[in-house]
Design a protein around this motif. Structure first.
Motif, PDB file in Angstrom:
ATOM      1  N   ALA A 170     -14.993  97.346  43.113  1.00 46.95           N
ATOM      2  CA  ALA A 170     -15.956  98.407  43.397  1.00 46.95           C
ATOM      3  C   ALA A 170     -15.390  99.376  44.422  1.00 46.95           C
ATOM      4  N   ILE A 171     -15.635 100.665  44.208  1.00 45.97           N
ATOM      5  CA  ILE A 171     -15.119 101.694  45.106  1.00 45.97           C
ATOM      6  C   ILE A 171     -16.204 102.723  45.397  1.00 45.97           C
ATOM      7  N   THR A 172     -15.900 103.595  46.356  1.00 45.21           N
ATOM      8  CA  THR A 172     -16.741 104.731  46.709  1.00 45.21           C
ATOM      9  C   THR A 172     -15.943 106.003  46.465  1.00 45.21           C
ATOM     10  N   VAL A 173     -16.615 107.054  45.969  1.00 42.14           N
ATOM     11  CA  VAL A 173     -15.963 108.348  45.770  1.00 42.14           C
ATOM     12  C   VAL A 173     -16.831 109.444  46.357  1.00 42.14           C
ATOM     13  N   SER A 174     -16.271 110.634  46.453  1.00 41.76           N
ATOM     14  CA  SER A 174     -17.022 111.733  47.067  1.00 41.76           C
ATOM     15  C   SER A 174     -17.077 112.987  46.214  1.00 41.76           C
ATOM     16  N   THR A 175     -16.435 112.980  45.047  1.00 44.03           N
ATOM     17  CA  THR A 175     -16.478 114.131  44.140  1.00 44.03           C
ATOM     18  C   THR A 175     -16.555 113.640  42.701  1.00 44.03           C
ATOM     19  N   LEU A 176     -17.014 114.509  41.809  1.00 43.81           N
ATOM     20  CA  LEU A 176     -16.987 114.177  40.385  1.00 43.81           C
ATOM     21  C   LEU A 176     -15.558 114.051  39.881  1.00 43.81           C
ATOM     22  N   ALA A 177     -14.655 114.863  40.432  1.00 46.57           N
ATOM     23  CA  ALA A 177     -13.252 114.756  40.029  1.00 46.57           C
ATOM     24  C   ALA A 177     -12.717 113.362  40.334  1.00 46.57           C
ATOM     25  N   GLU A 178     -13.055 112.836  41.512  1.00 46.20           N
ATOM     26  CA  GLU A 178     -12.635 111.471  41.849  1.00 46.20           C
ATOM     27  C   GLU A 178     -13.276 110.463  40.906  1.00 46.20           C
ATOM     28  N   ALA A 179     -14.570 110.636  40.621  1.00 43.98           N
ATOM     29  CA  ALA A 179     -15.268 109.696  39.751  1.00 43.98           C
ATOM     30  C   ALA A 179     -14.589 109.629  38.384  1.00 43.98           C
ATOM     31  N   ARG A 180     -14.256 110.770  37.816  1.00 41.19           N
ATOM     32  CA  ARG A 180     -13.597 110.786  36.506  1.00 41.19           C
ATOM     33  C   ARG A 180     -12.198 110.173  36.585  1.00 41.19           C
ATOM     34  N   TYR A 181     -11.457 110.577  37.594  1.00 43.45           N
ATOM     35  CA  TYR A 181     -10.076 110.096  37.758  1.00 43.45           C
ATOM     36  C   TYR A 181     -10.029 108.583  37.909  1.00 43.45           C
ATOM     37  N   PHE A 182     -10.844 108.043  38.795  1.00 35.95           N
ATOM     38  CA  PHE A 182     -10.801 106.600  39.008  1.00 35.95           C
ATOM     39  C   PHE A 182     -11.375 105.834  37.812  1.00 35.95           C
ATOM     40  N   ALA A 183     -12.357 106.413  37.125  1.00 30.87           N
ATOM     41  CA  ALA A 183     -12.841 105.780  35.896  1.00 30.87           C
ATOM     42  C   ALA A 183     -11.725 105.723  34.858  1.00 30.87           C
ATOM     43  N   ASP A 184     -10.961 106.787  34.749  1.00 27.65           N
ATOM     44  CA  ASP A 184      -9.834 106.806  33.814  1.00 27.65           C
ATOM     45  C   ASP A 184      -8.791 105.756  34.169  1.00 27.65           C
ATOM     46  N   HIS A 185      -8.747 105.359  35.444  1.00 31.26           N
ATOM     47  CA  HIS A 185      -7.796 104.331  35.884  1.00 31.26           C
ATOM     48  C   HIS A 185      -8.441 102.948  35.952  1.00 31.26           C
ATOM     49  N   GLY A 186      -9.611 102.794  35.354  1.00 34.43           N
ATOM     50  CA  GLY A 186     -10.202 101.470  35.214  1.00 34.43           C
ATOM     51  C   GLY A 186     -11.172 101.044  36.287  1.00 34.43           C
ATOM     52  N   PHE A 187     -11.500 101.939  37.230  1.00 37.83           N
ATOM     53  CA  PHE A 187     -12.441 101.594  38.297  1.00 37.83           C
ATOM     54  C   PHE A 187     -13.847 101.983  37.844  1.00 37.83           C
ATOM     55  N   ARG A 188     -14.566 101.027  37.298  1.00 35.26           N
ATOM     56  CA  ARG A 188     -15.862 101.298  36.662  1.00 35.26           C
ATOM     57  C   ARG A 188     -17.007 101.373  37.665  1.00 35.26           C
ATOM     58  N   ASP A 189     -17.019 100.470  38.640  1.00 35.68           N
ATOM     59  CA  ASP A 189     -18.138 100.344  39.581  1.00 35.68           C
ATOM     60  C   ASP A 189     -17.920 101.292  40.757  1.00 35.68           C
ATOM     61  N   GLN A 190     -18.670 102.383  40.771  1.00 41.18           N
ATOM     62  CA  GLN A 190     -18.491 103.408  41.791  1.00 41.18           C
ATOM     63  C   GLN A 190     -19.834 103.817  42.384  1.00 41.18           C
ATOM     64  N   ILE A 191     -19.808 104.169  43.671  1.00 43.63           N
ATOM     65  CA  ILE A 191     -20.897 104.922  44.290  1.00 43.63           C
ATOM     66  C   ILE A 191     -20.362 106.306  44.605  1.00 43.63           C
ATOM     67  N   TYR A 192     -21.031 107.315  44.044  1.00 40.17           N
ATOM     68  CA  TYR A 192     -20.706 108.711  44.338  1.00 40.17           C
ATOM     69  C   TYR A 192     -21.530 109.064  45.575  1.00 40.17           C
ATOM     70  N   ALA A 193     -20.890 108.978  46.740  1.00 43.57           N
ATOM     71  CA  ALA A 193     -21.620 108.940  48.012  1.00 43.57           C
ATOM     72  C   ALA A 193     -21.801 110.305  48.657  1.00 43.57           C
ATOM     73  N   VAL A 194     -22.146 111.293  47.863  1.00 45.24           N
ATOM     74  CA  VAL A 194     -22.552 112.607  48.349  1.00 45.24           C
ATOM     75  C   VAL A 194     -23.833 112.955  47.614  1.00 45.24           C
ATOM     76  N   GLY A 195     -24.822 113.455  48.336  1.00 47.24           N
ATOM     77  CA  GLY A 195     -26.106 113.745  47.708  1.00 47.24           C
ATOM     78  C   GLY A 195     -25.962 114.479  46.388  1.00 47.24           C
ATOM     79  N   ILE A 196     -26.571 113.932  45.347  1.00 46.06           N
ATOM     80  CA  ILE A 196     -26.425 114.490  44.005  1.00 46.06           C
ATOM     81  C   ILE A 196     -27.365 115.677  43.831  1.00 46.06           C
ATOM     82  N   VAL A 197     -26.985 116.599  42.963  1.00 43.49           N
ATOM     83  CA  VAL A 197     -27.865 117.700  42.555  1.00 43.49           C
ATOM     84  C   VAL A 197     -28.136 117.533  41.067  1.00 43.49           C
TER      85      VAL A 197
END
Length: 370
Positions: free
Chosen positions: A60-87
């Protein structure tokens, strides 16, 4: 593999041995808190190879941008918290990631956004952001807003999250431990109130690097998020998160001008390569815009530092009372600059040039932007 002398300056160096030492220290700290998982925040490193070391087994990891979320998902990191208030405008992108088999959770402290999350047709879960003293974002643990947001999210409520960024104001291990306890008590209180209202709260997520390392008690917390501990920087060294020898990233820079009359040299690492962060200004020792090291990463005589930056220029002088060794710094000489704030300095670069035992062994890409 190239040598340091063959790299185009300025560029970002990463010492693999120091990185692994920093990761090991955090793993040891978490091992003393059974039941509390480490969810590394990759906003500092922004790199899949670092993530593999920090969260082995695609943890499990934490990310701060959608770019990070996509990048790390592409590298197999499925469990993420996008830790910046969502819009609401970003919910479709998160839902698309989750439909593809990921579990990217978002955070919010806003009732209208909670309504948008609850109404979205895609698979999205959210944590409520709780303010435990930083004063940046979040609802108070005892607020009516906490329960109102929880009621709207309903089954999409994944938990609560806080960030003790104000721990950076601590100047001792004791001070950071006290801040950690305030955070722990606040986030646990928020979780308890939601549970009393009938909600499942599986995730109680807290943390920053100083508090993750030095919290005395973490009862009720399920995970700690920390990020800058991976790379380290001059500010974190000042407040005791790690030692001065535990800064894994430096900027390789070349001397582009010598000025004996004022005891200074110019290097080609300026504001864009180092950032203008001045966080050490309010610490015990002010390193201006960065500490200058020799090519081996050792301190320069005179405690050299970057005292002034322009876009592509950095002015290097000795600390007050010292003497810059100009004889060692002809035009073209290479130096390394340790950063005040690793997150901001690293964000100026698209890759790490990885060192092991003083030799270049790899290049690791970073994911920047949003």
């Amino acid at each position: 593999m190239r040598t340091l002398a063959q790299l185009q300056t300025p560029c970002l160096l990463l010492d693999l041995g120091i990185l692994k030492r920093n990761l090991g220290k955090m793993v040891e700290a978490m091992a003393r808190r059974p039941g509390v998982a480490l969810r590394p925040h990759l906003k500092t490193a922004k790199c899949a190879q670092v993530a593999d070391l920090a969260a082995p087994g695609k943890g499990a990891i934490t990310v701060s941008t959608l770019a990070e979320a996509r990048y790390f998902a592409d590298h197999g990191f499925r469990d993420q918290i996008y830790a910046v208030g969502i819009v609401p405008a970003k919910l479709d992108a998160v839902a698309a990631l989750n439909t593809a088999g990921n579990a990217v959770k978002v955070i919010t402290d806003d009732l209208d956004v909670a309504r948008a999350i609850a109404a979205h047709p895609g698979p999205i879960e959210a944590l409520i952001e709780v303010d435990v003293g930083e004063g940046r974002a979040g609802v108070a643990p005892d607020s009516a807003a906490l329960l109102a947001i929880g009621a709207v999210l309903g089954k999409r409520l994944a938990g609560v999250a806080s960030h003790s960024g104000h721990s950076y104001a601590g100047r001792s291990i004791e001070a950071m431990a006290e801040i950690a306890e305030v955070e722990r008590a606040g986030i646990v209180r928020a979780a308890a109130r939601l549970r009393e209202a009938g909600h499942a709260v599986p995730i109680v997520s807290a943390g920053a690097s100083p508090t993750a390392l030095y919290a005395k008690y973490l009862e009720g917390v399920t995970e700690m998020r920390a990020g800058v501990y991976t790379l380290g920087d001059l500010f974190q060294a000042q407040i005791g998160t790690h030692g001065m020898d535990d800064i894994a990233v430096t900027v390789l820079s070349a001397v582009i001008g010598r000025y004996p009359q004022r005891g200074a040299v110019l290097v080609d690492a300026g504001a864009l390569a180092l950032s203008k962060d001045r966080s050490t200004e309010n610490a015990a020792r002010d390193w201006k815009f960065g500490r200058v090291l020799d090519l081996d990463g050792k301190p320069m005589p005179g405690e050299a530092l970057v005292v002034r930056v322009h876009q592509e220029h950095g002015e290097v002088r000795a600390a007050e009372g010292g003497r810059l060794p100009l004889e060692r710094l002809p035009v073209g000489a290479l130096v390394r600059v340790a950063p005040n704030h690793a997150c901001l300095t690293a964000a100026a670069h698209d890759r790490y040039h990885v060192l092991e035992g003083g030799k270049l062994v790899a290049e690791w890409a970073r994911v920047n932007y949003w």
